[in-house]
Each structure stands twice: as structure tokens, then as C-alpha cells.
Design a protein around this motif. Structure first.
Motif: not given
Length: 188
Positions: A108-117, A159-178
């Protein structure tokens, strides 16, 4: 099967682990082992000390030391999540020693990760932007120590890379595809 997770600090690996737990995977984490050992040693539990201890264990017992410790906690015929691989030697160790091993990177982008921390407020997390950058940069690639933190190299091996950039719906879709691709590989 063992699914190993790698990724930058606060990238959002929990979304993936929640999904896998619902599929029956058992969750094992290196940070828990490290914090327990820091406690036994009477050291402060923070990200820097956890990184130092992980480096020390890899230096003393080989690059797969932490993964070997996790493997000792597993039972045959059960599925596990190993959270989290921080050195490419750990991925190589698991690829050699586990028949069905998959590595998934989460970023995920650095700024988003810092906000999560700041939001999650774990005692072991950095509290300022400057501390975060120091820890994050070391975690991604410690050029001074080949047994150290090399998350960037682990992510390259995924083997797989998931981008978790605060769009939870998109992240969950990537997870399901993987997951669908992983299942197809298992069924072969």
C-alpha cells in the motif's frame, strides 16, 4: 498448504488473513514469537527491537530460522498462514521444505500505511513520521545486512501481489482472484 505473507508495514495483511482464516487456515505470526522472546530478554517491545531480534536469529541459525520455528508449530494435513516473511532466505527455505507453499505480497502507499499505524496504535509501532520512515526503509531493504530486513526482495519472489490502497472492495476482489488461482493449482 502454507501461505506465506510478506509486505510492508501496515500494508493491510489483515484483510488477507481474515479471508484465509474463513477458509480454514491457521494463523501463525513471526511477530508473536519475536515479542515473546523480547519479553523473556527483558527488552522493550518495539518494531526496531523486533527487527534486530529477527536479524540476530537469521544470522545465528540461518536465513530460514524463523520459518523453521513456525514449521515446528504445524501439524500435517492442516493449512497455515505464516505472517510475515521479511528476508528472501525465508521464502527460499519454505519453497525447499514445504510441498504446497505460496507467497503473497501485500503493499500500500506509504502515507496510507502511516495513517493505519497511527490508527491501530500498536505499542510496537513507530509514533512519528520520522520514526516510521526509518523503520519502513530498514524493513524494505537493509543494504547493510544480507540476513536483515529485505521485504522488497521477498515481494519480488511473491506468487501473488495484492495492493491494499484503501479501496477495500478492490482489495477483496484481488484476494478472491488470487484464491481462485491457488485453488486451481491445488486441484491439479
Amino acid at each position: 498448504m502454507i501461505i506465506g505473507l510478506t509486505g510492508r508495514i501496515a500494508a493491510g495483511k489483515e484483510t488477507l488473513t481474515d479471508f484465509l482464516r474463513k477458509k480454514g487456515f491457521i494463523y501463525l505470526e513471526t511477530s508473536k514469537m519475536l515479542t515473546e522472546e523480547l519479553g523473556r530478554r527483558g527488552l522493550e517491545i518495539n518494531r526496531w527491537n523486533m527487527q534486530n531480534l529477527g536479524d540476530e536469529l537469521r544470522e545465528n541459525y540461518g536465513p530460514g530460522a524463523l520459518m523453521k520455528m513456525l514449521l515446528e508449530k504445524t501439524e500435517p494435513e492442516k493449512n497455515y498462514i505464516f505472517d510475515s516473511l521479511r528476508n528472501p532466505g525465508e521464502a527460499e527455505f519454505l519453497r525447499k521444505n514445504v510441498k504446497d507453499f505460496i507467497l503473497i505480497a501485500v503493499d500500500a502507499p506509504q502515507k496510507i500505511r502511516f495513517e493505519r499505524i497511527l490508527k491501530r496504535n500498536k505499542p510496537s509501532d513507530p509514533k512519528t513520521w520520522k520514526e516510521f520512515l526509518k523503520i519502513d526503509n530498514r524493513d524494505f531493504f537493509d543494504e547493510t545486512n544480507p540476513m536483515g530486513q529485505q521485504v522488497g526482495k521477498c515481494m519480488e519472489l511473491a506468487d501473488f501481489k495484492i495492493v491494499n490502497d484503501a479501496d477495500l472492495k478492490k482489495s477483496k476482489k484481488e484476494i478472491k482472484e488470487a484464491w481462485e488461482k491457488i485453488k486451481k493449482g491445488i486441484d491439479k
